[in-house]
Design a protein around this motif. Structure first.
Motif, PDB file in Angstrom:
ATOM      1  N   LEU A  46      46.329  15.430  -3.018  1.00  0.00           N
ATOM      2  CA  LEU A  46      47.229  16.042  -1.998  1.00  0.00           C
ATOM      3  C   LEU A  46      48.627  16.310  -2.817  1.00  0.00           C
ATOM      4  CD1 LEU A  46      47.852  17.031   0.812  1.00  0.00           C
ATOM      5  CD2 LEU A  46      48.653  14.604   1.227  1.00  0.00           C
ATOM      6  N   LEU A  47      49.083  15.286  -3.703  1.00  0.00           N
ATOM      7  CA  LEU A  47      50.338  15.727  -4.155  1.00  0.00           C
ATOM      8  C   LEU A  47      50.271  16.552  -5.252  1.00  0.00           C
ATOM      9  CD1 LEU A  47      51.721  12.016  -4.103  1.00  0.00           C
ATOM     10  CD2 LEU A  47      52.927  13.958  -3.014  1.00  0.00           C
ATOM     11  N   LEU A  48      49.587  16.474  -6.130  1.00  0.00           N
ATOM     12  CA  LEU A  48      49.329  17.001  -7.234  1.00  0.00           C
ATOM     13  C   LEU A  48      48.468  18.320  -7.392  1.00  0.00           C
ATOM     14  CD1 LEU A  48      49.153  14.008  -9.648  1.00  0.00           C
ATOM     15  CD2 LEU A  48      51.214  15.228  -8.922  1.00  0.00           C
ATOM     16  N   GLY A  49      47.405  18.571  -6.358  1.00  0.00           N
ATOM     17  CA  GLY A  49      46.356  19.510  -6.241  1.00  0.00           C
ATOM     18  C   GLY A  49      45.633  19.408  -7.494  1.00  0.00           C
ATOM     19  N   VAL A  50      45.108  18.156  -8.040  1.00  0.00           N
ATOM     20  CA  VAL A  50      44.135  18.127  -8.841  1.00  0.00           C
ATOM     21  C   VAL A  50      42.965  19.135  -8.989  1.00  0.00           C
ATOM     22  CG1 VAL A  50      42.809  16.436 -10.519  1.00  0.00           C
ATOM     23  CG2 VAL A  50      45.103  15.861  -9.591  1.00  0.00           C
ATOM     24  N   SER A  51      42.668  19.705  -9.847  1.00  0.00           N
ATOM     25  CA  SER A  51      41.239  20.494  -9.911  1.00  0.00           C
ATOM     26  C   SER A  51      40.141  19.743  -9.909  1.00  0.00           C
ATOM     27  CB  SER A  51      41.346  21.490 -11.401  1.00  0.00           C
ATOM     28  OG  SER A  51      40.380  21.940 -11.024  1.00  0.00           O
ATOM     29  N   ALA A  52      39.080  20.416  -8.986  1.00  0.00           N
ATOM     30  CA  ALA A  52      38.029  19.456  -9.157  1.00  0.00           C
ATOM     31  C   ALA A  52      36.956  19.787 -10.404  1.00  0.00           C
ATOM     32  CB  ALA A  52      37.000  19.957  -7.730  1.00  0.00           C
ATOM     33  N   GLY A  99      52.616  21.878  -3.376  1.00  0.00           N
ATOM     34  CA  GLY A  99      53.900  22.216  -2.610  1.00  0.00           C
ATOM     35  C   GLY A  99      54.904  22.721  -3.217  1.00  0.00           C
ATOM     36  N   GLY A 100      54.581  22.914  -4.793  1.00  0.00           N
ATOM     37  CA  GLY A 100      55.672  23.624  -5.206  1.00  0.00           C
ATOM     38  C   GLY A 100      56.653  22.746  -6.231  1.00  0.00           C
ATOM     39  N   ALA A 101      56.899  21.700  -5.947  1.00  0.00           N
ATOM     40  CA  ALA A 101      58.010  20.878  -6.800  1.00  0.00           C
ATOM     41  C   ALA A 101      57.555  20.337  -8.098  1.00  0.00           C
ATOM     42  CB  ALA A 101      58.278  19.493  -5.885  1.00  0.00           C
ATOM     43  N   ASN A 102      58.439  20.404  -8.989  1.00  0.00           N
ATOM     44  CA  ASN A 102      57.994  20.115 -10.209  1.00  0.00           C
ATOM     45  C   ASN A 102      57.635  18.554 -10.291  1.00  0.00           C
ATOM     46  OD1 ASN A 102      58.652  22.673 -11.591  1.00  0.00           O
ATOM     47  ND2 ASN A 102      60.630  22.034 -11.804  1.00  0.00           N
ATOM     48  N   LEU A 103      56.373  18.349 -11.213  1.00  0.00           N
ATOM     49  CA  LEU A 103      56.195  17.089 -11.555  1.00  0.00           C
ATOM     50  C   LEU A 103      57.442  16.401 -12.277  1.00  0.00           C
ATOM     51  CD1 LEU A 103      53.969  14.745 -11.685  1.00  0.00           C
ATOM     52  CD2 LEU A 103      53.266  15.602 -13.771  1.00  0.00           C
ATOM     53  N   ASN A 104      57.707  15.228 -11.841  1.00  0.00           N
ATOM     54  CA  ASN A 104      58.860  14.678 -12.740  1.00  0.00           C
ATOM     55  C   ASN A 104      58.417  13.268 -12.953  1.00  0.00           C
ATOM     56  OD1 ASN A 104      61.185  13.801 -13.629  1.00  0.00           O
ATOM     57  ND2 ASN A 104      62.543  14.404 -12.104  1.00  0.00           N
ATOM     58  N   VAL A 105      58.241  12.948 -14.263  1.00  0.00           N
ATOM     59  CA  VAL A 105      57.931  11.626 -14.787  1.00  0.00           C
ATOM     60  C   VAL A 105      58.937  10.802 -15.285  1.00  0.00           C
ATOM     61  CG1 VAL A 105      56.396  10.392 -16.635  1.00  0.00           C
ATOM     62  CG2 VAL A 105      55.637  12.341 -15.770  1.00  0.00           C
ATOM     63  N   THR A 106      59.088   9.644 -14.896  1.00  0.00           N
ATOM     64  CA  THR A 106      60.513   8.790 -15.459  1.00  0.00           C
ATOM     65  C   THR A 106      59.882   8.064 -16.588  1.00  0.00           C
ATOM     66  OG1 THR A 106      61.377   8.540 -13.162  1.00  0.00           O
ATOM     67  CG2 THR A 106      62.041   7.051 -14.846  1.00  0.00           C
ATOM     68  N   LEU A 107      60.803   7.975 -17.786  1.00  0.00           N
ATOM     69  CA  LEU A 107      60.671   7.288 -18.956  1.00  0.00           C
ATOM     70  C   LEU A 107      61.588   6.279 -18.973  1.00  0.00           C
ATOM     71  CD1 LEU A 107      59.438   7.112 -21.841  1.00  0.00           C
ATOM     72  CD2 LEU A 107      60.697   8.821 -22.566  1.00  0.00           C
ATOM     73  N   LEU A 108      61.009   4.914 -19.260  1.00  0.00           N
ATOM     74  CA  LEU A 108      62.062   3.846 -19.324  1.00  0.00           C
ATOM     75  C   LEU A 108      62.254   3.691 -20.762  1.00  0.00           C
ATOM     76  CD1 LEU A 108      63.373   1.340 -18.262  1.00  0.00           C
ATOM     77  CD2 LEU A 108      61.079   0.177 -18.034  1.00  0.00           C
ATOM     78  N   THR A 109      63.527   3.253 -21.034  1.00  0.00           N
ATOM     79  CA  THR A 109      63.593   2.728 -22.741  1.00  0.00           C
ATOM     80  C   THR A 109      64.834   1.920 -22.603  1.00  0.00           C
ATOM     81  OG1 THR A 109      63.988   3.538 -25.034  1.00  0.00           O
ATOM     82  CG2 THR A 109      65.305   4.928 -23.294  1.00  0.00           C
ATOM     83  N   GLN A 110      65.049   1.254 -23.880  1.00  0.00           N
ATOM     84  CA  GLN A 110      66.278   0.457 -23.977  1.00  0.00           C
ATOM     85  C   GLN A 110      67.453   1.216 -24.286  1.00  0.00           C
ATOM     86  OE1 GLN A 110      65.788  -3.622 -25.222  1.00  0.00           O
ATOM     87  NE2 GLN A 110      64.036  -2.970 -26.564  1.00  0.00           N
ATOM     88  N   SER A 111      68.408   1.119 -23.862  1.00  0.00           N
ATOM     89  CA  SER A 111      69.949   1.771 -24.365  1.00  0.00           C
ATOM     90  C   SER A 111      70.691   0.787 -25.454  1.00  0.00           C
ATOM     91  CB  SER A 111      70.890   2.051 -23.229  1.00  0.00           C
ATOM     92  OG  SER A 111      70.998   0.805 -22.330  1.00  0.00           O
ATOM     93  N   ASP A 112      70.026  -0.374 -25.685  1.00  0.00           N
ATOM     94  CA  ASP A 112      71.013  -1.376 -26.372  1.00  0.00           C
ATOM     95  C   ASP A 112      70.708  -1.047 -27.969  1.00  0.00           C
ATOM     96  OD1 ASP A 112      71.924  -3.072 -24.498  1.00  0.00           O
ATOM     97  OD2 ASP A 112      69.775  -4.325 -24.528  1.00  0.00           O
TER      98      ASP A 112
END
Length: 688
Positions: A11-17, A482-495
């Motif tokens: 539903l969220l991503l419209g994954v092709s079958a 629904g048209g919104a961009n897929l947005n992946v969050t990437l976690l990293t260290q800032s130290d």
């Protein structure tokens, strides 16, 4: 649960079958790493070539220590040594037997909390702990050991043997070794460590050893120098590696035990804090003992007169009389080492390599750079838990489903220009594209078993389409239903600059193939907490020991338990929803742990490498070597010593064997001709 989860993702991503028919580049094997002159190669030997335990006809010590003996303040050296001391073999020393004197000046960014390592107090890192504590076995020097003889080196445990059924390990300690205050080292110390530190749920040793660390073994003393561990499973040989730094490093029970609540101590908090950072001359089994601590200035260690190792000429070690740890910053450590005001550093931020090499190339430079194998590597791990670890939102759950798609993981790999990533850190022959999995050049690596999905933007976009992701609005980024961009969050260290630079490069490269990624850079404990709680879509981390050595932390090579793997852990009810390739990895790793056949273990790791890299369990980014920055006056620095492999460089180079030729000694000791005083007394003592 699974049907509902898949429906949500569709539903969220419209994954092709259906799979999209597109031309995708075939995987290959990874490129070979370039060579460069500053990279050293180890001289490989067997463990017996490094040291043995035996009595020698006579023993020697520095003349100024002999003065303490002559004054009646210290027993003769032969009485201070074990019945059979550890003897380092001259042939394995790069520059042979050494001479006494001089100091090694470290610079560190940590600060000592106190000296109760066993109750969780940090010594400040940077090699202080490795100078003070010694463990039953030793792993640091294993970088130079032939693969056929690869098992931990004896140390305080001079030997051990397994019962026929493999469920009992009998360990023999060095007989007659003494703590730095002259108290005997016996199984009273190992028993206290095991039963009253590891097995006491109210005590947390610094490195977090627990019953599981020792395969749920049951401890029993046989005599003063022998104990057994009895296990529920056969031949848990990982225990031998876990007897090395920083786990089975026994503390002085004659000092620690009276402070433990079980033996009359006030409470556990008081036990932990009983030996604060201003407590001097704490008894150790290491080569040096703390005699001075000036907060935010310096920690000074002087030679341990009861140290239990010698060279083949009978010279009691260590050769160096003093260790200094200037309390500054980790960044200042490299600066001072290159400038010559510090003597030793682990150079591991690739961005500093070119400038450091330029300075070291000057004939007048006081320091040399020695690069080891490429055992610094970074991996992007997609969160593969689909059943609730980290309690993702609906959007986060949909990204988890994508992460579990091999086509999606292929898109990430094909979209990763690893050479450009490496060059963004440092230009030159340092970095190499890293496909993930075991490191090239390490014992179990096999190139032919390594599957590499190289950079190819067209293949990346085709793989995104195969995963059901297209750019439906023409803005350059793939969209969810629904048209919104897929947005992946990437976690990293800032130290660390390197971590953040790599993460920023990944964000840019994913944008080039139409995948929008947002960076979440956290510091210290905030990063650790987010990582351990599964609060991320993707994460970039520097790999641990398991991918370097295989034989250390082996269970972490796959999700062998509910909270073992870095990117796939169980949900709140303890359930794991492993992918088929993960199940295969778990099976391989468990077989490896249970095998005692070298050829079988080697073949199993070839299988592991193929399954890991073919299925992109983690997407490797770049790998490069670290460098030791060592002052040129020091001798007996072994070739090819890595800054980190089985242990850190301070252990790898075997500091008790390192020396400075008499004509190069600089007279920089802060407490010359002194020895540690009584435990708890202020500072060192002189012969007068």
């Amino acid at each position: 649960m699974m049907i509902q989860r898949a429906a949500m993702a569709a539903l969220l991503l419209g994954v092709s079958a259906y799979a999209v028919s597109a031309e995708v580049m075939a995987p290959t094997t990874p490129p070979d790493a370039p060579k460069f002159d500053a990279q050293g190669e180890p001289v490989f030997v067997n463990r017996a070539d490094v040291a043995e335990f035996k009595a020698l006809p006579s023993y020697n010590e520095p003349a100024w220590v002999k003065a303490f003996v002559d004054a009646g303040k210290l027993p003769p050296v032969a009485e201070r040594l074990p019945k059979e001391p550890m003897v380092y073999k001259t042939a394995n020393m790069p520059d042979g037997n050494g001479v006494y004197g001089d100091v090694m000046r470290h610079v560190i960014g940590g600060r000592p909390e106190g000296w109760n390592f066993w109750a969780g107090q940090s010594y400040g890192w940077g090699g202080i702990d490795i100078a003070l504590v010694e463990c039953l076995t030793r792993t640091g020097p294993l970088f130079q050991i032939n693969a056929a003889d690869l098992t931990p080196m004896p140390n305080l445990a001079k030997s051990w043997e397994w019962s026929e059924d493999g469920k009992t390990l009998t360990v023999h300690l060095v007989e007659g070794a003494k703590w730095s205050d002259g108290a005997p080292f016996t199984t009273a110390d190992t028993e206290f460590y095991f039963n009253d530190v590891v097995m006491d749920e109210n005590v947390t040793p610094l490195m977090g050893a627990s019953a599981a660390t020792y395969a749920d073994g049951v401890y029993a003393n046989v005599d003063d120098f022998t104990f057994t561990l009895t296990f529920p499973t056969a031949f848990p040989e990982s225990v031998l590696y876990n007897m090395a730094y920083g786990n089975f490093c026994p503390g002085p029970s004659h000092v620690l035990k009276p402070q433990h609540p079980k033996y009359g101590g006030k409470d556990y908090d008081s036990f932990q804090k009983a030996f604060p950072a201003d407590y001097m001359n704490f008894p150790v089994m290491g080569g040096w003992t703390v005699v001075e601590h000036r907060p935010d200035d310096v920690v000074v260690l002087r030679r341990n007169p009861y140290y239990w190792k010698v060279d083949e000429a009978g010279n009691q070690l260590p050769y160096l009389d003093e260790m200094q740890y200037r309390l500054s910053t980790w960044g200042d450590r490299d600066v001072q080492a290159v400038a010559g005001t510090g003597d030793f550093s682990n150079l591991e931020q690739a961005e500093n390599y070119v400038e450091a090499l330029k300075k070291a190339a000057d004939p007048a430079s006081p320091a040399k750079l020695a690069f080891g194998p490429r055992t610094i590597g970074y991996t992007l791990y997609p969160n593969l838990s689909g059943n609730g670890w980290g309690e993702p939102s609906a959007e986060g759950q949909a990204i988890r489903e994508l992460n579990r798609s091999l086509d999606f993981r292929k898109a990430i790999s094909y979209g990763m220009d690893r050479q450009r990533l490496g060059d963004s850190l440092v230009k030159g022959p340092f970095t190499v594209p890293y496909p993930g999995g075991l490191y090239a050049g390490t014992s179990y690596y096999d190139k032919d078993s390594t599957v590499f999905y190289p950079y190819d933007a067209a293949s990346a976009k085709a793989s995104l389409e195969a995963a059901g992701l297209t750019d439906s609005d023409g803005d350059g980024f793939v969209n969810v239903a629904g048209g919104a961009n897929l947005n992946v969050t990437l976690l990293t260290q800032s130290d660390y600059t390197t971590d953040k630079n790599l993460a920023e490069g990944v964000v840019a490269m994913m944008g080039e193939i139409g995948l929008k990624v947002t960076l979440s850079a956290l510091t210290g404990k905030d990063f650790d907490n987010a990582r351990d709680a599964g609060k991320y879509d993707w994460i970039i981390i520097r790999n641990g020991t398991e991918l370097i050595t295989v034989v250390q932390n082996t269970t972490a090579l796959a999700p062998t338990g509910p909270s073992v793997d870095v990117n796939h852990r169980a949900n709140g009810t303890g359930e794991l929803d492993l992918l088929d390739h993960e199940k295969a990895m778990v099976d391989i790793v468990n077989k490896f742990i249970g095998s005692r056949d070298a050829a079988e273990r080697s073949d199993l790791m070839k299988q592991y490498q193929k399954v890991y890299t073919e299925n992109l369990d983690g997407i490797g980014l770049t790998a490069y070597p670290g460098a030791l920055i060592v002052n040129k006056r020091f001798a007996n620095i072994p070739a090819g010593a890595p800054i980190f492999m089985y242990n850190w460089a301070e252990d790898n180079i075997i500091r008790e064997r390192v020396f400075v030729p008499a004509d190069k000694q600089i007279g920089a000791e802060l407490h010359p001709n002194t020895l540690p005083g009584e435990p708890g007394s202020k500072g060192p003592v002189s012969v007068e």
